[in-house]
Design a protein around this motif. Structure first.
Motif, PDB file in Angstrom:
ATOM      1  N   PRO A  70       0.807  -1.230   0.000  1.00 16.86           N
ATOM      2  CA  PRO A  70       0.000   0.000   0.000  1.00 16.86           C
ATOM      3  C   PRO A  70       0.838   1.277   0.000  1.00 16.86           C
ATOM      4  O   PRO A  70       0.489   2.244  -0.678  1.00 16.86           O
ATOM      5  CB  PRO A  70      -0.816  -0.114   1.292  1.00 16.86           C
ATOM      6  CG  PRO A  70      -0.927  -1.572   1.532  1.00 16.86           C
ATOM      7  CD  PRO A  70       0.372  -2.151   1.066  1.00 16.86           C
ATOM      8  N   VAL A  71       1.943   1.268   0.756  1.00 13.89           N
ATOM      9  CA  VAL A  71       2.811   2.454   0.776  1.00 13.89           C
ATOM     10  C   VAL A  71       3.390   2.694  -0.609  1.00 13.89           C
ATOM     11  O   VAL A  71       3.336   3.810  -1.144  1.00 13.89           O
ATOM     12  CB  VAL A  71       3.951   2.294   1.807  1.00 13.89           C
ATOM     13  CG1 VAL A  71       4.995   3.387   1.614  1.00 13.89           C
ATOM     14  CG2 VAL A  71       3.397   2.362   3.226  1.00 13.89           C
ATOM     15  N   LEU A  72       3.925   1.644  -1.220  1.00 15.51           N
ATOM     16  CA  LEU A  72       4.534   1.805  -2.538  1.00 15.51           C
ATOM     17  C   LEU A  72       3.504   2.218  -3.574  1.00 15.51           C
ATOM     18  O   LEU A  72       3.758   3.086  -4.418  1.00 15.51           O
ATOM     19  CB  LEU A  72       5.200   0.500  -2.975  1.00 15.51           C
ATOM     20  CG  LEU A  72       6.358  -0.009  -2.120  1.00 15.51           C
ATOM     21  CD1 LEU A  72       6.985  -1.233  -2.756  1.00 15.51           C
ATOM     22  CD2 LEU A  72       7.400   1.067  -1.911  1.00 15.51           C
ATOM     23  N   ARG A  73       2.331   1.617  -3.513  1.00 18.77           N
ATOM     24  CA  ARG A  73       1.286   1.932  -4.486  1.00 18.77           C
ATOM     25  C   ARG A  73       0.861   3.389  -4.391  1.00 18.77           C
ATOM     26  O   ARG A  73       0.766   4.095  -5.401  1.00 18.77           O
ATOM     27  CB  ARG A  73       0.087   1.011  -4.276  1.00 18.77           C
ATOM     28  CG  ARG A  73      -1.018   1.194  -5.321  1.00 18.77           C
ATOM     29  CD  ARG A  73      -2.204   0.320  -5.020  1.00 18.77           C
ATOM     30  NE  ARG A  73      -1.882  -1.088  -5.141  1.00 18.77           N
ATOM     31  CZ  ARG A  73      -1.974  -1.969  -4.140  1.00 18.77           C
ATOM     32  NH1 ARG A  73      -2.349  -1.577  -2.945  1.00 18.77           N
ATOM     33  NH2 ARG A  73      -1.681  -3.233  -4.339  1.00 18.77           N
ATOM     34  N   SER A  74       0.616   3.870  -3.168  1.00 17.47           N
ATOM     35  CA  SER A  74       0.128   5.235  -2.992  1.00 17.47           C
ATOM     36  C   SER A  74       1.193   6.258  -3.361  1.00 17.47           C
ATOM     37  O   SER A  74       0.901   7.275  -4.003  1.00 17.47           O
ATOM     38  CB  SER A  74      -0.352   5.459  -1.554  1.00 17.47           C
ATOM     39  OG  SER A  74       0.691   5.253  -0.625  1.00 17.47           O
ATOM     40  N   VAL A  75       2.445   5.988  -2.998  1.00 19.89           N
ATOM     41  CA  VAL A  75       3.505   6.959  -3.261  1.00 19.89           C
ATOM     42  C   VAL A  75       3.901   6.955  -4.738  1.00 19.89           C
ATOM     43  O   VAL A  75       4.199   8.010  -5.314  1.00 19.89           O
ATOM     44  CB  VAL A  75       4.723   6.689  -2.364  1.00 19.89           C
ATOM     45  CG1 VAL A  75       5.869   7.602  -2.735  1.00 19.89           C
ATOM     46  CG2 VAL A  75       4.340   6.897  -0.909  1.00 19.89           C
ATOM     47  N   LEU A  76       3.898   5.797  -5.368  1.00 25.05           N
ATOM     48  CA  LEU A  76       4.171   5.759  -6.805  1.00 25.05           C
ATOM     49  C   LEU A  76       3.119   6.548  -7.575  1.00 25.05           C
ATOM     50  O   LEU A  76       3.426   7.248  -8.540  1.00 25.05           O
ATOM     51  CB  LEU A  76       4.208   4.309  -7.297  1.00 25.05           C
ATOM     52  CG  LEU A  76       5.514   3.558  -7.045  1.00 25.05           C
ATOM     53  CD1 LEU A  76       5.310   2.065  -7.242  1.00 25.05           C
ATOM     54  CD2 LEU A  76       6.615   4.057  -7.956  1.00 25.05           C
ATOM     55  N   GLU A 120       0.742  -6.416 -11.094  1.00 23.12           N
ATOM     56  CA  GLU A 120      -0.638  -6.428 -11.558  1.00 23.12           C
ATOM     57  C   GLU A 120      -1.072  -5.042 -12.009  1.00 23.12           C
ATOM     58  O   GLU A 120      -1.947  -4.896 -12.850  1.00 23.12           O
ATOM     59  CB  GLU A 120      -1.558  -6.937 -10.446  1.00 23.12           C
ATOM     60  CG  GLU A 120      -1.351  -8.412 -10.132  1.00 23.12           C
ATOM     61  CD  GLU A 120      -2.148  -8.853  -8.919  1.00 23.12           C
ATOM     62  OE1 GLU A 120      -2.887  -8.007  -8.383  1.00 23.12           O
ATOM     63  OE2 GLU A 120      -2.044 -10.016  -8.529  1.00 23.12           O
ATOM     64  N   GLU A 121      -0.465  -4.024 -11.411  1.00 25.46           N
ATOM     65  CA  GLU A 121      -0.798  -2.650 -11.790  1.00 25.46           C
ATOM     66  C   GLU A 121       0.314  -2.022 -12.624  1.00 25.46           C
ATOM     67  O   GLU A 121       0.338  -0.818 -12.835  1.00 25.46           O
ATOM     68  CB  GLU A 121      -1.048  -1.827 -10.524  1.00 25.46           C
ATOM     69  CG  GLU A 121      -2.201  -2.374  -9.706  1.00 25.46           C
ATOM     70  CD  GLU A 121      -2.380  -1.612  -8.397  1.00 25.46           C
ATOM     71  OE1 GLU A 121      -2.256  -0.387  -8.414  1.00 25.46           O
ATOM     72  OE2 GLU A 121      -2.632  -2.258  -7.385  1.00 25.46           O
ATOM     73  N   HIS A 122       1.269  -2.851 -13.078  1.00 21.49           N
ATOM     74  CA  HIS A 122       2.353  -2.393 -13.945  1.00 21.49           C
ATOM     75  C   HIS A 122       3.128  -1.232 -13.327  1.00 21.49           C
ATOM     76  O   HIS A 122       3.475  -0.262 -14.000  1.00 21.49           O
ATOM     77  CB  HIS A 122       1.788  -1.981 -15.311  1.00 21.49           C
ATOM     78  CG  HIS A 122       0.902  -3.007 -15.918  1.00 21.49           C
ATOM     79  ND1 HIS A 122       1.396  -4.190 -16.437  1.00 21.49           N
ATOM     80  CD2 HIS A 122      -0.446  -3.057 -16.064  1.00 21.49           C
ATOM     81  CE1 HIS A 122       0.382  -4.914 -16.901  1.00 21.49           C
ATOM     82  NE2 HIS A 122      -0.731  -4.259 -16.673  1.00 21.49           N
ATOM     83  N   LEU A 123       3.408  -1.363 -12.019  1.00 20.64           N
ATOM     84  CA  LEU A 123       4.078  -0.270 -11.334  1.00 20.64           C
ATOM     85  C   LEU A 123       5.599  -0.367 -11.390  1.00 20.64           C
ATOM     86  O   LEU A 123       6.281   0.642 -11.302  1.00 20.64           O
ATOM     87  CB  LEU A 123       3.616  -0.194  -9.871  1.00 20.64           C
ATOM     88  CG  LEU A 123       2.142   0.162  -9.678  1.00 20.64           C
ATOM     89  CD1 LEU A 123       1.800   0.152  -8.203  1.00 20.64           C
ATOM     90  CD2 LEU A 123       1.848   1.534 -10.271  1.00 20.64           C
TER      91      LEU A 123
END
Length: 243
Positions: A70-76, A120-123
């Motif tokens: 969640p941290v990586l997803r939100s900050v990216l 999955e979200e290509h981050l």
């Protein structure tokens, strides 16, 4: 937020919590450098980012659950916004996509399994896995040695970090109530206290500042997280949901 579905509330809470913990990780890096008199290895920002990544890995084992993804997803998501649309905090602290990528690389390098959910979200790009693993192992070895004399001992019962909340602005009680009930700041502070032995007390304080920022003052040892910044994270999340 009162009319939101339970699923939407959970998504909002997870995203805002992830963003808050990233900010706390960044400011804790600054705090560790000043309070523990740590050396700056290379650039100051690179040192802060290394300490931030190690903190985020440490807090993953907490009452809040594993928050690394969640941290990586939100900050990216924030880092990929045009510079003019990012919260002012990111400008004040010179946090750009390159620095976020450095932190992401270290966290992914600690456990490449994180790639599964992020891909999955290509981050992030799987091709970087090996390089990130090497970077993490090197960072862990270097900072493990530097920090070894500052680690909290098992029989040390003294707590140095206290948490306080100033009055919440009218109309924003629901979101702040969710964060307080989940003890987000308390968990973040506790993990710092569990891990390090600080020479003097620190106050982690949430308050209305009139500015979207967070700071650590080494003179007063005041670790300030502004409601304004937290609310900005929430507004940005809700705006994304509409798109």
């Amino acid at each position: 937020m009162l009319s939101m579905t339970e699923e939407a509330r959970e998504s909002l809470f997870e995203d805002v919590t992830g963003s808050i913990l990233f900010v706390i990780a960044q400011q804790s890096g600054r705090m560790l450098i000043s309070q523990l008199r740590l050396p700056v290895r290379g650039e100051l920002n690179a040192t802060i980012d290394a300490l931030s990544a190690l903190y985020l890995l440490n807090i993953s084992d907490s009452a809040l659950g594993d928050l690394r993804v969640p941290v990586l997803r939100s900050v990216l998501a924030i880092a990929r916004l045009p510079a003019s649309e990012r919260p002012k905090y990111f400008h004040h602290q010179n946090i750009d996509p390159k620095r976020v990528d450095r932190i992401v690389c270290l966290i992914v390098g600690s456990n490449p399994a994180f790639l599964t959910s992020l891909q999955e979200e290509h981050l992030i790009d799987e091709a970087r896995t090996e390089a990130c693993t090497r970077d993490f192992e090197r960072t862990k070895a270097v900072w493990g040695q530097i920090l070894s004399s500052h680690m909290r001992q098992e029989n040390d019962q003294v707590r140095r970090i206290a948490v306080s909340y100033n009055k919440v602005p009218r109309g924003d009680e629901v979101l702040m109530g969710m964060l307080k009930e989940a003890k987000v700041l308390e968990t973040a502070a506790r993990k710092l206290d569990d891990f390090y032995r600080f020479p003097a007390p620190v106050i982690m304080r949430a308050a209305a500042c009139g500015e979207e920022t967070a700071t650590f003052d080494p003179r007063t040892r005041d670790f300030l997280i502004c409601y304004d910044l937290i609310l900005r994270f929430a507004r940005d999340h809700l705006e994304q949901m509409k798109r």
